[in-house]
Design a protein around this motif. Structure first.
Motif, PDB file in Angstrom:
ATOM      1  N   ASP A   1       0.798  -1.226   0.000  1.00  0.00           N
ATOM      2  CA  ASP A   1       0.000   0.000   0.000  1.00  0.00           C
ATOM      3  C   ASP A   1       0.831   1.276   0.000  1.00  0.00           C
ATOM      4  N   PHE A   2       1.674   1.457   1.039  1.00  0.00           N
ATOM      5  CA  PHE A   2       2.406   2.708   1.214  1.00  0.00           C
ATOM      6  C   PHE A   2       3.897   2.430   1.340  1.00  0.00           C
ATOM      7  N   THR A   3       4.682   3.403   0.964  1.00  0.00           N
ATOM      8  CA  THR A   3       6.132   3.202   0.957  1.00  0.00           C
ATOM      9  C   THR A   3       6.672   2.844   2.339  1.00  0.00           C
ATOM     10  N   ILE A   4       6.083   3.409   3.390  1.00  0.00           N
ATOM     11  CA  ILE A   4       6.593   3.149   4.750  1.00  0.00           C
ATOM     12  C   ILE A   4       6.323   1.716   5.194  1.00  0.00           C
ATOM     13  N   ASN A   5       5.426   1.027   4.471  1.00  0.00           N
ATOM     14  CA  ASN A   5       5.117  -0.375   4.777  1.00  0.00           C
ATOM     15  C   ASN A   5       5.789  -1.334   3.797  1.00  0.00           C
ATOM     16  N   ALA A   6       6.624  -0.793   2.921  1.00  0.00           N
ATOM     17  CA  ALA A   6       7.231  -1.617   1.871  1.00  0.00           C
ATOM     18  C   ALA A   6       8.739  -1.732   2.081  1.00  0.00           C
ATOM     19  N   ILE A   7       9.111  -2.050   3.305  1.00  0.00           N
ATOM     20  CA  ILE A   7      10.510  -2.244   3.654  1.00  0.00           C
ATOM     21  C   ILE A   7      10.655  -3.671   4.180  1.00  0.00           C
ATOM     22  N   ALA A   8      11.655  -4.376   3.701  1.00  0.00           N
ATOM     23  CA  ALA A   8      11.865  -5.767   4.111  1.00  0.00           C
ATOM     24  C   ALA A   8      13.261  -5.939   4.703  1.00  0.00           C
TER      25      ALA A   8
END
Length: 472
Positions: free
Chosen positions: A108-115
Motif C-alpha cells: 500500500d504505502f512506501t513506509i510499509n514496503a521495507i523488508a
C-alpha cells in the motif's frame, strides 16, 4: 543499528534458528520493520517467503518451536504460527510476485514496503520508505495499488491517526475523487481500520481531513445529516465539527488523567483495541440523535434537541450493525450515547450530593469513568456565547468531584444482587418473554438502585404492584 534490535527480540531469537534451516530467503516485512525504524516496539511480526512455500515453512516452524499452525487465508496463502505461550504469533505469507521486490511493489504505502532478510541482515527499501518515514508522510506506491484494494483509502487515515503523519497529495486527490469505492468494501474490513483509526492519538486530525475530503459520510451516512446543524448560542461549532472536537477532548481527558483512569481506558476491549478507541467512537457519535430532534423556539430562537440522547442511542444501532460492530461494542456505544448528558445533570442539579452520586455509580457500573470523560469532552467542545466561564467551571469541578468520589468508592461498590431473573418474573406474573418483560426488569433494577427494593420478597411485591395496575 536495526539488526541489533531485531536480533535482541525474544521471538526472533526463538524462530531464527528454525527459519535458517530453510533453503531459501526469509524476510521480515511491513509494520514490524516500520515501527523499528520509528523507534517503536512491535509484536506484529510478518514474514514473507518465496511463493509456494509459506504453508510448509509455517508448519515446520510450528513443529520446531512447539507452536500451533493456523491457516488464516488459504486464497492469499497466509498462515499463522502461534507460540507455545498461546499469546504471541507470527504471520507467514507467500510473496505477492516472483520475489521480494515484486512483493514490495504491490503493497500500500512506501513506509510499509521495507523488508529485512533474516539470514543476511540486508534491509531492502526499493520504494524509499525510510525517506518517507523521515519526512513523516504517508505516500502511495502507486495509484493502481490504492484502487485495486480501496480499503487502503481508509487505511491511509488510520496511519495518519496512529503515526501523526501527513498524506501525500496523490492520496488526498484519489480519496476526493474515488471515496465511493469504499461503499463496496467488506464492512468487517472497514470496522477493523475504523477502530484502529479512533484508537490513534491523532484521530482528530484524520477525521477532520476525512470530513474535508467527503469520506466520512461513506462510512457514517449519518454525518450528512449531522453536518446540517449549525452553531448556536451554546455551541460555537457546527454539530459535525463539535462531534470531532469532542473526540479531541476525550483524548485530552485521557492525557491529563491519573493512573487509575488511564488503566481503565487502556483496558483491552476486544479485537486487540483499547476501551479508549470505542469511547472515542461513541464521542464522535454522541449527538447523532440531534438532527431528528432539532427544533428552534420561535420566541427565543433557542435550538432545542429534546431526548436526542435516547433517540440517538436507538437510531445508531442499525449503523453499528451494518459496520459489523459486535453486540458488546454496539451495546457499549449505545450506553455512552444514551447517558452522555447524565453526569452533567448529576453535578449541576440542585440535588447534587452523595445520594445522587451513588445512584449514578451504581446505575452506570463499569462505564462511570467513560461517561465522566464524555461529559467533560462535551462541555469543553460547546463554548457558545451563552456559555459563561462560571458555567464551565461549575460543570468541570463537579465532574472532577464525581470522578474522585468514584475512585474512592469503586472497590467498595459491590454489584447489586439479582433478586429475580427473567424466568422467575415470567412465572410469577404469568407473562411471556416480551418488551414488557424487559421494562419490568429495568424498573426493578431502578428500584434496587434507589433502595426501594432490598430483599427478594420486596422484589416480588414490587413487580406485582407494578404489573397488576398496568403502570408500565
Amino acid at each position: 543499528m536495526i539488526q541489533d534490535y531485531i536480533n535482541k527480540n525474544e521471538i526472533i531469537k526463538l524462530i531464527k534458528p528454525a527459519l535458517a534451516k530453510e533453503s531459501m530467503p526469509v524476510y521480515l516485512v511491513g509494520g514490524y520493520i516500520r515501527d523499528l525504524l520509528l523507534g517503536k516496539t512491535s509484536t506484529d511480526i510478518d514474514i514473507a517467503v518465496p511463493a509456494g512455500h509459506a504453508c510448509n515453512i509455517a508448519k515446520n516452524l510450528a513443529d520446531t518451536i512447539n507452536g500451533y499452525f493456523i491457516e488464516l487465508d488459504a486464497m492469499n496463502k497466509i498462515y499463522r504460527v502461534v507460540l507455545e505461550n498461546k499469546k504471541d504469533y507470527i504471520d507467514i505469507a507467500d510473496c505477492a510476485g516472483e520475489n521480494i521486490e515484486k512483493d514490495l511493489l504491490r503493497r500500500d504505502f512506501t513506509i510499509n514496503a521495507i523488508a529485512y532478510e533474516l539470514s543476511t541482515d540486508l534491509l531492502i527499501d526499493i520504494c524509499e520508505g525510510q525517506k518517507d518515514l523521515k519526512r513523516k508522510i504517508i505516500k502511495e506506491i502507486s495509484v493502481e495499488n490504492l484502487l485495486d484494494d480501496p480499503i487502503r483509502l481508509l487505511r491511509a487515515f488510520r496511519f495518519q491517526s496512529t503515526l501523526g503523519f501527513s498524506l501525500s497529495d496523490t492520496i488526498m486527490q484519489i480519496v476526493k475523487e474515488q471515496a465511493s469505492l469504499l461503499d463496496n468494501v467488506a464492512k468487517e474490513r472497514v470496522n477493523t481500520e475504523l477502530v484502529k483509526l479512533f484508537g490513534g492519538r491523532y484521530a482528530v486530525e484524520a477525521l477532520a481531513k476525512m470530513e474535508r475530503l467527503n469520506l466520512l459520510e461513506h462510512i457514517f451516512p449519518e454525518a450528512a445529516e449531522i453536518r446540517k446543524i449549525p452553531p448556536n448560542s451554546h455551541h460555537h461549532l457546527g454539530l459535525l465539527e463539535h462531534s470531532i472536537e469532542t473526540v479531541r477532548q476525550v483524548q485530552n481527558f485521557y492525557d491529563s488523567a491519573g493512573i487509575e483512569v488511564k488503566e481503565h481506558l487502556d483496558e483491552d476491549f476486544g479485537a486487540g483495541q483499547k476501551r479508549l478507541a470505542y469511547l472515542k467512537i461513541a464521542a464522535f457519535l454522541h449527538d447523532v440523535g440531534k438532527p431528528s430532534t432539532w427544533q428552534i423556539e420561535p420566541e427565543t430562537g433557542r435550538h432545542r434537541f429534546i431526548k436526542h440522547d435516547q433517540i440517538g442511542a436507538e437510531i445508531i444501532l442499525p449503523a453499528l450493525r451494518k459496520l459489523k460492530f459486535s453486540k458488546k461494542h454496539a451495546a457499549y456505544i449505545q450506553k455512552i450515547i444514551k447517558n452522555h448528558i447524565y453526569p452533567a445533570g448529576v453535578v449541576t442539579s440542585d440535588e447534587a450530593g452523595e445520594k445522587a452520586y451513588l445512584r449514578f455509580y451504581r446505575k452506570m457500573e463499569n462505564e462511570v469513568i467513560d461517561l465522566i470523560a464524555i461529559a467533560y469532552a462535551d462541555r469543553m467542545s460547546a463554548l457558545g456565547e451563552d456559555v459563561t466561564q462560571e458555567m464551565i467551571e461549575k460543570n468541570i469541578n463537579g465532574l472532577k468531584k464525581l470522578l474522585d468520589g468514584y475512585l474512592q468508592l469503586k472497590n467498595e461498590l459491590k454489584p447489586l444482587p439479582k433478586l429475580l431473573d427473567g424466568n422467575e418474573i415470567m412465572q410469577i406474573l404469568n407473562i411471556p418473554a416480551s418488551k414488557e418483560l424487559g421494562k419490568i426488569i429495568e424498573q426493578l433494577k431502578e428500584a434496587q438502585i434507589s433502595s426501594e427494593v432490598i430483599t427478594k420478597q420486596d422484589a416480588i411485591k414490587y413487580i406485582k404492584d407494578l404489573y397488576c395496575p398496568r403502570k408500565i
